[in-house]
Design a protein around this motif. Structure first.
Motif, PDB file in Angstrom:
ATOM      1  N   THR A  19      34.973  13.352  73.446  1.00  0.00           N
ATOM      2  CA  THR A  19      34.224  13.463  72.195  1.00  0.00           C
ATOM      3  C   THR A  19      34.153  14.916  71.742  1.00  0.00           C
ATOM      4  N   ILE A  20      33.846  15.809  72.665  1.00  0.00           N
ATOM      5  CA  ILE A  20      33.762  17.230  72.333  1.00  0.00           C
ATOM      6  C   ILE A  20      35.109  17.743  71.823  1.00  0.00           C
ATOM      7  N   VAL A  21      36.171  17.449  72.561  1.00  0.00           N
ATOM      8  CA  VAL A  21      37.512  17.905  72.161  1.00  0.00           C
ATOM      9  C   VAL A  21      37.876  17.324  70.794  1.00  0.00           C
ATOM     10  N   ASP A  22      37.631  16.050  70.608  1.00  0.00           N
ATOM     11  CA  ASP A  22      37.965  15.386  69.352  1.00  0.00           C
ATOM     12  C   ASP A  22      37.228  16.016  68.171  1.00  0.00           C
ATOM     13  N   ILE A  23      35.923  16.218  68.304  1.00  0.00           N
ATOM     14  CA  ILE A  23      35.144  16.790  67.200  1.00  0.00           C
ATOM     15  C   ILE A  23      35.612  18.206  66.883  1.00  0.00           C
ATOM     16  N   LEU A  24      35.822  19.022  67.900  1.00  0.00           N
ATOM     17  CA  LEU A  24      36.274  20.393  67.652  1.00  0.00           C
ATOM     18  C   LEU A  24      37.628  20.406  66.955  1.00  0.00           C
ATOM     19  N   ARG A  25      38.546  19.577  67.402  1.00  0.00           N
ATOM     20  CA  ARG A  25      39.867  19.541  66.774  1.00  0.00           C
ATOM     21  C   ARG A  25      39.800  19.006  65.348  1.00  0.00           C
ATOM     22  N   ARG A  26      38.936  18.029  65.091  1.00  0.00           N
ATOM     23  CA  ARG A  26      38.756  17.522  63.721  1.00  0.00           C
ATOM     24  C   ARG A  26      38.226  18.617  62.802  1.00  0.00           C
ATOM     25  N   ALA A  27      37.481  19.560  63.379  1.00  0.00           N
ATOM     26  CA  ALA A  27      36.927  20.670  62.608  1.00  0.00           C
ATOM     27  C   ALA A  27      37.923  21.827  62.499  1.00  0.00           C
ATOM     28  N   SER A  28      39.160  21.597  62.919  1.00  0.00           N
ATOM     29  CA  SER A  28      40.225  22.611  62.887  1.00  0.00           C
ATOM     30  C   SER A  28      39.919  23.818  63.765  1.00  0.00           C
ATOM     31  N   VAL A 161      30.490  22.992  66.614  1.00  0.00           N
ATOM     32  CA  VAL A 161      31.250  23.289  65.394  1.00  0.00           C
ATOM     33  C   VAL A 161      30.468  24.270  64.516  1.00  0.00           C
ATOM     34  N   ASP A 162      29.196  23.968  64.297  1.00  0.00           N
ATOM     35  CA  ASP A 162      28.380  24.835  63.434  1.00  0.00           C
ATOM     36  C   ASP A 162      28.225  26.228  64.032  1.00  0.00           C
ATOM     37  N   ILE A 163      27.980  26.300  65.327  1.00  0.00           N
ATOM     38  CA  ILE A 163      27.810  27.598  65.998  1.00  0.00           C
ATOM     39  C   ILE A 163      29.066  28.453  65.853  1.00  0.00           C
ATOM     40  N   LEU A 164      30.218  27.807  65.879  1.00  0.00           N
ATOM     41  CA  LEU A 164      31.485  28.527  65.776  1.00  0.00           C
ATOM     42  C   LEU A 164      31.895  28.789  64.317  1.00  0.00           C
ATOM     43  N   GLY A 165      31.016  28.464  63.384  1.00  0.00           N
ATOM     44  CA  GLY A 165      31.284  28.753  61.981  1.00  0.00           C
ATOM     45  C   GLY A 165      32.042  27.671  61.245  1.00  0.00           C
ATOM     46  N   GLY A 166      32.175  26.502  61.857  1.00  0.00           N
ATOM     47  CA  GLY A 166      32.855  25.395  61.201  1.00  0.00           C
ATOM     48  C   GLY A 166      31.920  24.602  60.319  1.00  0.00           C
ATOM     49  N   ASP A 167      32.430  23.523  59.758  1.00  0.00           N
ATOM     50  CA  ASP A 167      31.677  22.675  58.840  1.00  0.00           C
ATOM     51  C   ASP A 167      31.499  21.294  59.461  1.00  0.00           C
ATOM     52  N   SER A 168      30.412  21.119  60.215  1.00  0.00           N
ATOM     53  CA  SER A 168      30.204  19.830  60.875  1.00  0.00           C
ATOM     54  C   SER A 168      29.896  18.723  59.875  1.00  0.00           C
ATOM     55  N   ALA A 169      29.320  19.069  58.725  1.00  0.00           N
ATOM     56  CA  ALA A 169      28.978  18.033  57.744  1.00  0.00           C
ATOM     57  C   ALA A 169      30.221  17.290  57.273  1.00  0.00           C
TER      58      ALA A 169
END
Length: 190
Positions: A19-28, A161-169
Motif C-alpha cells: 500500500t505504501i509503495v503503491d500510494i507513493l508511486r501513484r503520487a509520482s 506523500v504530503d510530507i514529501l511535498g506531493g499532492d495526496s488529495a
C-alpha cells in the motif's frame, strides 16, 4: 526528484508494504522496495522481488526510509545491522524516517525514539521503553513519522506523500478514497 526506500525483511506485512509503495508511486514519488535479499517472503506467504538489495547500507540519495510492520518483519529489520546503520545515517543526514505497526521496535534499537512522540501497533507502548506513545493513526514528530497497523496504511501513505511535498488529495481522488467511507451500518452508500 524525491526518492523513498521501503525496507523489506522476511515476515513483512504485505498489505502495509505494498500500500505504501503503491500510494507513493501513484503520487509520482520514486519509491524503491529495498530488501534484505532480492526476494523476500512476507508474513502471509506472499513473495516479492525487491527493486534493490540493502548492501551494505542505502548507497543512494534517499529523502526518506520507510519500515513497514509485520512482527517477524520488524524483528528481522531490528536484528540486521545494515538497517540500524542506515537509520542512523538517515538521522545524521536529517532525512525522514517512517515506521508503522511493529517497526517502531527497530527505531528504538537505533535510539531514534528518545524524547519523540510515536505510535505503533496496539500495546506496543508496553514493548517500547523510550519515546512518548500516542494512539493517533499517524504521528509526526519532526522528521519521524509513525503509524498504527494494517488498516492505517492508507492514511500513513497519504501522510508520507504530503510530507514529501506531493499532492495526496489527487491520489485519494483517483483511488476513490473520498467516497469509499460513506457508510451506515453494513450498507455502503455511493
Amino acid at each position: 526528484m524525491t526518492k523513498v526506500a521501503v525496507l523489506v525483511a522476511p515476515g513483512f506485512e504485505e498489505g502495509e508494504t505494498l500500500t505504501i509503495v503503491d500510494i507513493l508511486r501513484r503520487a509520482s514519488i520514486e519509491c524503491d522496495m529495498v530488501g534484505l535479499s532480492e526476494e523476500v517472503t512476507g508474513g502471509h506467504d506472499i513473495t516479492v522481488r525487491c527493486d534493490k538489495v540493502l548492501y551494505p547500507t542505502l548507497n543512494e540519495d534517499y529523502e526518506m526510509v520507510v519500515l513497514p510492520g509485520g512482527y517477524d518483519g520488524a524483528v528481522n529489520l531490528r536484528g540486521d545491522e545494515r538497517v540500524i546503520v542506515t537509520l542512523k545515517e538517515m538521522q545524521r543526514a536529517d532525512k525522514y524516517i517512517a515506521a508503522m505497526c511493529a517497526a517502531p521496535i527497530v527505531l528504538e534499537r537505533a535510539n531514534l525514539l528518545e524524547n519523540k512522540d510515536y505510535t505503533a501497533y496496539v500495546d506496543y507502548d508496553k514493548k517500547i521503553a523510550s519515546g512518548h506513545y500516542k494512539e493517533d493513526i499517524v504521528v509526526v514528530d519532526g522528521k519521524l513519522i509513525t503509524s498504527r497497523g494494517p488498516a492505517t496504511a492508507y492514511a500513513f501513505g497519504y501522510a508520507l506523500v504530503d510530507i514529501l511535498g506531493g499532492d495526496s488529495a489527487s491520489v485519494k481522488d483517483r483511488m476513490v478514497y473520498f467516497n469509499s467511507f460513506d457508510r451506515k451500518g453494513d450498507k455502503v452508500y455511493a
